[in-house]
Design an enzyme around this catalytic site. Structure first.
Site, mmCIF file in Angstrom:
data_model
loop_
_atom_site.group_PDB
_atom_site.id
_atom_site.type_symbol
_atom_site.label_atom_id
_atom_site.label_comp_id
_atom_site.label_asym_id
_atom_site.label_seq_id
_atom_site.Cartn_x
_atom_site.Cartn_y
_atom_site.Cartn_z
ATOM 1 C CD GLU A 83 -1.680 -0.392 3.501
ATOM 2 O OE1 GLU A 83 -2.377 0.617 3.637
ATOM 3 O OE2 GLU A 83 -1.836 -1.439 4.150
ATOM 4 C CB CYS A 120 -2.741 -4.611 6.204
ATOM 5 S SG CYS A 120 -2.418 -2.936 6.723
ATOM 6 C CG HIS A 244 -3.126 -6.574 10.216
ATOM 7 N ND1 HIS A 244 -1.920 -6.284 9.626
ATOM 8 C CD2 HIS A 244 -3.710 -5.375 10.481
ATOM 9 C CE1 HIS A 244 -1.787 -4.978 9.531
ATOM 10 N NE2 HIS A 244 -2.861 -4.396 10.047
HETATM 11 N N1 CAA Z 1 0.887 3.572 30.328
HETATM 12 C C1 CAA Z 1 0.229 2.458 29.883
HETATM 13 N N2 CAA Z 1 -0.672 2.509 28.856
HETATM 14 C C2 CAA Z 1 -0.900 3.692 28.253
HETATM 15 C C3 CAA Z 1 -0.274 4.884 28.693
HETATM 16 C C4 CAA Z 1 0.664 4.795 29.770
HETATM 17 N N3 CAA Z 1 1.301 5.866 30.235
HETATM 18 N N4 CAA Z 1 -0.720 5.893 27.921
HETATM 19 C C5 CAA Z 1 -1.604 5.373 27.025
HETATM 20 N N5 CAA Z 1 -1.704 4.039 27.249
HETATM 21 C C6 CAA Z 1 -2.524 3.088 26.519
HETATM 22 C C7 CAA Z 1 -3.939 3.573 26.259
HETATM 23 O O1 CAA Z 1 -4.808 3.314 27.340
HETATM 24 C C8 CAA Z 1 -4.299 2.782 25.010
HETATM 25 O O2 CAA Z 1 -4.616 1.453 25.364
HETATM 26 P P1 CAA Z 1 -6.145 0.943 25.286
HETATM 27 O O3 CAA Z 1 -6.585 1.135 23.849
HETATM 28 O O4 CAA Z 1 -6.058 -0.493 25.657
HETATM 29 O O5 CAA Z 1 -6.914 1.789 26.215
HETATM 30 C C9 CAA Z 1 -2.963 2.719 24.259
HETATM 31 O O6 CAA Z 1 -1.943 2.934 25.213
HETATM 32 C C10 CAA Z 1 -2.799 3.753 23.156
HETATM 33 O O7 CAA Z 1 -2.992 5.015 23.732
HETATM 34 P P2 CAA Z 1 -3.957 6.078 23.046
HETATM 35 O O8 CAA Z 1 -5.248 5.417 22.681
HETATM 36 O O9 CAA Z 1 -4.016 7.288 23.874
HETATM 37 O O10 CAA Z 1 -3.101 6.346 21.724
HETATM 38 P P3 CAA Z 1 -3.393 7.336 20.554
HETATM 39 O O11 CAA Z 1 -4.784 7.854 20.599
HETATM 40 O O12 CAA Z 1 -2.300 8.332 20.516
HETATM 41 O O13 CAA Z 1 -3.229 6.411 19.269
HETATM 42 C C11 CAA Z 1 -3.954 4.757 17.743
HETATM 43 C C12 CAA Z 1 -3.542 5.047 19.183
HETATM 44 C C13 CAA Z 1 -5.343 5.352 17.480
HETATM 45 C C14 CAA Z 1 -3.977 3.255 17.522
HETATM 46 C C15 CAA Z 1 -2.944 5.425 16.761
HETATM 47 O O14 CAA Z 1 -1.662 4.908 16.955
HETATM 48 C C16 CAA Z 1 -3.318 5.258 15.293
HETATM 49 O O15 CAA Z 1 -4.090 6.025 14.742
HETATM 50 N N6 CAA Z 1 -2.707 4.242 14.606
HETATM 51 C C17 CAA Z 1 -2.930 4.009 13.196
HETATM 52 C C18 CAA Z 1 -4.202 3.255 12.922
HETATM 53 C C19 CAA Z 1 -4.109 1.820 13.381
HETATM 54 O O16 CAA Z 1 -3.059 1.226 13.498
HETATM 55 N N7 CAA Z 1 -5.282 1.211 13.599
HETATM 56 C C20 CAA Z 1 -5.358 -0.186 13.952
HETATM 57 C C21 CAA Z 1 -6.538 -0.868 13.336
HETATM 58 S S1 CAA Z 1 -6.557 -0.558 11.572
HETATM 59 C C22 CAA Z 1 -5.399 -1.663 10.913
HETATM 60 O O17 CAA Z 1 -5.008 -2.591 11.551
HETATM 61 C C23 CAA Z 1 -4.876 -1.386 9.537
HETATM 62 C C24 CAA Z 1 -3.503 -0.849 9.625
HETATM 63 O O18 CAA Z 1 -2.536 -1.601 9.605
HETATM 64 C C25 CAA Z 1 -3.307 0.583 9.742
#
Ligand code: CAA
Length: 445
Positions: A83, A120, A244
């Protein structure tokens, strides 16, 4: 029926690494544990200045062909899943074939080449295409080369930046395979979703939280669909379940959902009843919200049980060992998860031949696909040949400033010269652009 599946695997990681808790988190002013404990990541891989999806894919393919003693005439098909393509017409597979023709006698002129796109899940779909091509008897005794290669970059400042990665997985698909035989049965969960997309742009538009919900919903659909054509799955059916893995924390959520589904109406649910009750059934609730709330409460308790913890440690955690150190490789990610599990088994002298894997692929946009695989005799020799640990150890460790330079270098909208951080040796490298803006590659001894 002839067995068809994966006969060999090679993995090529980008040569640079970014330490997420040590370098990235402090620069972003974030708690390092968000990365290690929350997302489940330690480092991510990045391509050096002379690397891209073609070099990584060609280098993985060359290593695979050398190890298996193959010539171009042994390959009847080259499919690249990516991709991160940089051309809307000419497929990456032609570039990779061109690279390989620089170093082998003979050519791939009679091999069918293509490029697969569905986020993916395209790597798994390319394996499907190869499987069908062989089963249909169109391969003339030749093997298919499937290469999943991506440079998974997000715009700087996007929450997805934490989950970046770069690398390639090359797989040889043949009859009587040495690694795994694929099941005929497949389950799909597919819907028109706008969770993650790249409308003619390099960096994705992502609704991160929604993308996670869509991942789980489509996986659940795919599992039900798989069971409708295969059998009612049980946790003890599978030695490993590679998912994945955009980041290991996502698989933690998917694993728990999958376990709950698989133990329903089994002796495991019965055994847990005295401690956490039976699973809520939809028909016992007046509306969907109260049912969902009850399910969430059940899952909170389920994840603390010894039964779940020990299943997760055995069947899921070993699939994440490489992902933790490389980040998201998009099309290659589920194939890295399978390799990670097999390597863990080899390291622990597990007798895996004849055992089953359940492989759960996913692509945004969105589609999940689930199928079973049976581990073949000879898997341990193939997996023992992987050099991913040494490659990971050799990566150059970037400072935050250097990371930004590397990100700019690989940004298609920028024209940035960058001195390489590592010395290429025995590999294909990107050398610049030709007169029609095509990319040029050389093999460096
Ligand atoms: N100690 C321990 N845990 C912590 C923490 C700390 N100090 N701070 C945050 N966390 C935890 C949070 O609780 C969260 O866990 P949970 O979901 O279990 O509650 C985790 O760490 C991530 O924290 P946030 O949710 O605050 O993180 P974020 O909002 O900055 O981003 C994300 C997370 C949305 C996945 C972001 O990385 C993102 O947009 N990623 C790209 C999209 C993606 O990968 N999506 C996955 C499904 S889609 C897919 O699989 C296709 C693909 O390949 C892209």
């Amino acid at each position: 029926m002839t067995a068809v599946g994966i006969d060999a695997i090679e993995i090529w990681t980008g040569k640079l690494q970014l330490d997420l808790p040590g370098t990235f988190a402090p620069a972003k002013g974030e708690d390092p544990e968000k990365y290690t404990k929350g997302l489940g990541l330690e480092t991510s891989s990045f391509p050096d200045a002379y690397e891209d999806i073609v070099t990584m894919g060609a280098n993985a393919a060359k290593r695979l062909m050398d190890r298996k003693g193959l010539d171009p005439q042994d390959i009847g098909r080259i499919d690249v899943a990516t991709e991160s393509a940089f051309d809307n017409s000419k497929p990456v597979s032609t570039y990779i074939a061109g690279c390989l023709e620089q170093v082998y006698d003979g050519d791939f002129h009679h091999a069918n080449k293509g490029e697969r796109k569905f986020a993916c899940v395209a790597g798994t779909q390319s394996i499907d295409d190869a499987y069908n091509w062989i089963k249909a008897g169109r391969n003339r005794g030749r093997a298919a080369l499937v290469i999943a290669t991506d440079t998974a970059l997000y715009a700087r400042g996007d929450p997805g930046e934490a989950t970046q990665g770069a690398g390639a997985v090359a797989m040889l698909i043949t009859e009587e395979p040495s690694v795994v035989e694929l099941s005929t049965e497949q389950g799909y969960g597919s819907a028109d979703e706008t969770d993650f997309l790249k409308p003619n742009q390099q960096f994705p538009s992502v609704d991160g939280k929604r993308s996670m919900q869509v991942y789980l919903a489509r996986m659940r659909e795919a599992l039900t669909d798989f069971e409708s054509v295969a059998w009612d799955t049980h946790p003890s059916d599978f030695a490993y379940i590679p998912f994945h893995t955009p980041f290991p924390g996502m698989v933690r959520k998917a694993g728990l959902l999958g376990y709950r589904h698989m133990i329903r109406d089994t002796e495991i649910e019965d055994a847990l009843e005295g401690r956490i009750g039976r699973q809520p059934r939809e028909e016992d609730f007046e509306d969907w919200e109260s049912y969902e709330e009850a399910i969430r409460a059940y899952m909170d308790e389920l994840k603390e049980t010894e039964e779940y913890r020990s299943w997760y440690a055995d069947a899921i955690d070993p699939t994440l060992n490489i992902a933790r150190r490389v980040g998201n490789w998009y099309t290659g990610s589920v194939h890295v998860a399978r390799a990670s599990a097999l390597r863990h088994a080899a390291d622990n002298d597990v007798d895996l031949a004849g055992q089953k894997l359940l492989v759960a692929s996913y692509g945004s946009g969105a589609q999940a696909e689930i199928h079973a695989e049976t581990v073949a005799e000879g898997w341990d020799e193939e997996v023992g040949a992987l050099t991913i640990d040494e490659q990971l150890e050799r990566r150059y460790d970037l400072s935050y400033d250097e990371y930004e330079q590397v990100h700019d270098r690989h940004n298609h909208d920028m024209d940035v010269e960058l001195e390489e951080f590592t010395q290429p040796e025995g590999e294909f490298v990107f050398t610049g652009w030709g007169r029609m803006s095509e990319r040029k590659y050389d093999y460096v001894e």
